[in-house]
Write an enzyme that holds these catalytic residues in place. Structure first.
Site, PDB file in Angstrom:
ATOM      1  CE  LYS A  28       7.186   1.725  -1.983  1.00 57.91           C
ATOM      2  NZ  LYS A  28       5.807   2.256  -1.937  1.00 57.91           N
ATOM      3  CE  LYS A  86       7.181   5.420   6.539  1.00 56.10           C
ATOM      4  NZ  LYS A  86       6.270   5.935   5.313  1.00 56.10           N
ATOM      5  CE  LYS A  97      10.426  -2.663   6.177  1.00 55.84           C
ATOM      6  NZ  LYS A  97       8.404  -1.606   6.265  1.00 55.84           N
TER       7      LYS A  97
HETATM    8  P1  TYM Z   1       3.370   0.367   1.416  1.00 52.27           P
HETATM    9  O1  TYM Z   1       3.554   1.103  -0.090  1.00 52.27           O
HETATM   10  O2  TYM Z   1       4.887   0.491   1.841  1.00 52.27           O
HETATM   11  O3  TYM Z   1       3.606  -1.159   0.080  1.00 52.27           O
HETATM   12  C1  TYM Z   1       2.815  -1.962  -0.303  1.00 52.27           C
HETATM   13  C2  TYM Z   1       2.714  -3.102   0.137  1.00 52.27           C
HETATM   14  O4  TYM Z   1       4.342  -3.761  -0.133  1.00 52.27           O
HETATM   15  C3  TYM Z   1       4.600  -4.092   0.978  1.00 52.27           C
HETATM   16  N1  TYM Z   1       5.711  -4.776   1.631  1.00 52.27           N
HETATM   17  C4  TYM Z   1       6.699  -6.060   1.336  1.00 52.27           C
HETATM   18  N2  TYM Z   1       6.253  -6.850   0.979  1.00 52.27           N
HETATM   19  C5  TYM Z   1       7.340  -7.778   1.954  1.00 52.27           C
HETATM   20  N3  TYM Z   1       8.263  -7.804   2.508  1.00 52.27           N
HETATM   21  C6  TYM Z   1       9.303  -5.792   1.664  1.00 52.27           C
HETATM   22  N4  TYM Z   1      10.598  -5.495   2.015  1.00 52.27           N
HETATM   23  C7  TYM Z   1       8.403  -5.076   1.441  1.00 52.27           C
HETATM   24  N5  TYM Z   1       7.893  -4.076   1.785  1.00 52.27           N
HETATM   25  C8  TYM Z   1       6.857  -3.831   1.421  1.00 52.27           C
HETATM   26  C9  TYM Z   1       3.693  -3.495   1.927  1.00 52.27           C
HETATM   27  O5  TYM Z   1       3.247  -4.919   3.850  1.00 52.27           O
HETATM   28  C10 TYM Z   1       2.354  -3.357   1.358  1.00 52.27           C
HETATM   29  O6  TYM Z   1       1.921  -4.486   1.304  1.00 52.27           O
HETATM   30  N6  TYM Z   1       0.608   1.470   4.201  1.00 52.27           N
HETATM   31  C11 TYM Z   1       0.727   0.794   2.942  1.00 52.27           C
HETATM   32  C12 TYM Z   1      -0.182   1.301   2.153  1.00 52.27           C
HETATM   33  C13 TYM Z   1      -1.788   1.019   1.867  1.00 52.27           C
HETATM   34  C14 TYM Z   1      -2.803   0.530   1.940  1.00 52.27           C
HETATM   35  C15 TYM Z   1      -3.740   0.423   2.322  1.00 52.27           C
HETATM   36  C16 TYM Z   1      -2.474  -1.656   2.565  1.00 52.27           C
HETATM   37  C17 TYM Z   1      -2.525   1.722   2.365  1.00 52.27           C
HETATM   38  N7  TYM Z   1      -3.786   1.568   2.985  1.00 52.27           N
HETATM   39  C18 TYM Z   1      -5.471   0.016   2.046  1.00 52.27           C
HETATM   40  C19 TYM Z   1      -3.711  -1.811   2.043  1.00 52.27           C
HETATM   41  C20 TYM Z   1      -4.951  -1.662   2.674  1.00 52.27           C
HETATM   42  C21 TYM Z   1       1.915   1.234   2.482  1.00 52.27           C
HETATM   43  O7  TYM Z   1       2.520   1.768   2.869  1.00 52.27           O
HETATM   44  O8  TYM Z   1       2.156   0.143   2.409  1.00 52.27           O
END
Ligand code: TYM
Length: 344
Positions: A210, A115, A207
């Site tokens: 967004k 990032k 991957k």
């Molecule tokens: P974020 O917002 O990027 O994504 C949310 C969830 O979606 C999953 N994900 C995917 N799974 C499969 N294939 C993909 N292409 C894909 N893109 C996204 C992510 O793995 C995630 O589970 N850091 C985290 C948010 C967070 C969090 C937490 C998660 C903050 N605090 C505590 C768990 C526990 C994030 O940026 O997810």
């Protein structure tokens, strides 16, 4: 390690364009785990501002993620759904963890490297410290299980390291304050199923994300039936027929991805999907994938639109969830302050 009461925590960032990867990698798991666990699902708005956000869009995205949870089947009356910034203890515990985690640990985080890109000096301090806030999210509720996609694995490992170091650094104080051998559980990532890493529809080695500039690379939860159909039809494939065995997907990332998406949406294994479509061409398979995707996703998108049309209802759900989350958070934070040695 003593026994901790099982509890699920997970979070999703409100940064726009919720997509099929978020849905299959995380949100469908949130729904399943409700049957067996106490669950806390968080719209992690504090995480979102580690990169610049437009305030109006952020507010809309927070409501949209909450609506997606509910539209997909999360029940906010039985479980807790809230947005992170309403519970101040997330930021408070994150500060303590900033002082527990080491620079070296955070420097190794691949998501920060990706990032921040080449212009690291210009990345926010928040983006660097992000994994400590994520550890705080989970450990504030002393959660034991965390459903996430594959891309969050390294952050989960860091959360475990933070928990372990806190338990060790303060072992004497933890015991003296009546918490026994360990105050925090070591949270377990739940990265399971056929769609833990959904790939871009334009490039099976990247991957689904967004932030991909091409909207055709992903299926958004807000896409209508025609858009979904178009994106699936345009999805990159290769010239060969589909294989009949899973091994045949080995060097065919696009085919592997589409078969995985079909399997996950239909609650099947990839082998089952190949039993039905192996030997056939992509156009037959893609037609079936369009029908399945539309049948599964359009009702969710429609329900999200209905829910977001009434922001006061969503805001009420989030406020109620935040009040319930705060009750747990306060207890943890009070104990952490005693353990660390603050006067309260
Ligand atoms: P974020 O917002 O990027 O994504 C949310 C969830 O979606 C999953 N994900 C995917 N799974 C499969 N294939 C993909 N292409 C894909 N893109 C996204 C992510 O793995 C995630 O589970 N850091 C985290 C948010 C967070 C969090 C937490 C998660 C903050 N605090 C505590 C768990 C526990 C994030 O940026 O997810």
């Amino acid at each position: 390690m003593p026994d901790f009461q099982p509890r699920v925590f997970s979070g999703v960032q409100p940064t726009g364009n919720l997509h099929l990867g978020n849905y299959l990698g995380a949100i469908t798991k949130f729904v399943e785990l409700q049957r067996t666990h106490d669950c806390i699902y968080c719209v992690v708005d504090l995480h979102a501002i580690t990169v610049a956000q437009d305030p109006r869009e952020l507010r809309a995205s927070i409501r949209e993620v909450a609506a997606a949870f509910i539209a997909a089947g999360v029940d906010p009356t039985q479980h807790i759904v809230f947005n992170q910034s309403q519970v101040a203890e997330h930021a408070e515990l994150a500060w303590v963890f900033n002082c527990v985690a080491r620079m070296g640990w955070l420097s190794r985080m691949t998501q920060f490297k990706e990032k921040a890109g080449k212009d690291r000096e210009n990345a926010s301090v928040g983006l660097f410290a992000y994994p400590c806030l994520m550890a705080a999210d989970i450990l504030l509720y002393r959660a034991t299980h965390v459903p996430v996609g594959e891309d969050q694995k390294q952050h989960l490992e860091l959360a475990r390291d933070v928990a372990q170091k806190f338990n060790l650094d303060f072992a004497e104080s933890i015991a003296a304050n009546g918490h026994g051998e360990a105050f925090f559980p070591l949270p377990e990532p739940l990265i399971q199923g056929v769609a833990t890493r959904v790939m871009s529809l334009r490039d099976g080695t990247k991957k689904m994300s967004k932030s991909d500039p091409s909207d055709n690379s992903r299926i958004n939860l807000s896409d209508d039936a025609d858009t979904i159909a178009q994106k699936v039809r345009k999805a990159k494939t290769d010239p060969d027929a589909l294989p009949s065995e899973v091994e045949g997907l080995g060097k065919r990332p696009e085919a592997d991805n589409l078969v995985g998406i079909f399997a996950a949406l239909n609650g099947q294994s990839k082998a089952d999907v190949l039993k039905a479509f192996g030997g056939g061409n992509f156009s037959t398979f893609k037609s079936a994938l369009v029908d399945l995707s539309v049948a599964k996703l359009v009702p969710i998108g429609t329900e999200m639109k209905r829910l977001t049309a009434d922001p006061s209802h969503i805001d009420g759900v989030l406020a109620n969830g935040a009040a319930r989350a705060r009750e747990i958070a306060r207890v943890t934070m009070a104990a952490v302050k005693d353990i660390v040695g603050f006067v309260s």
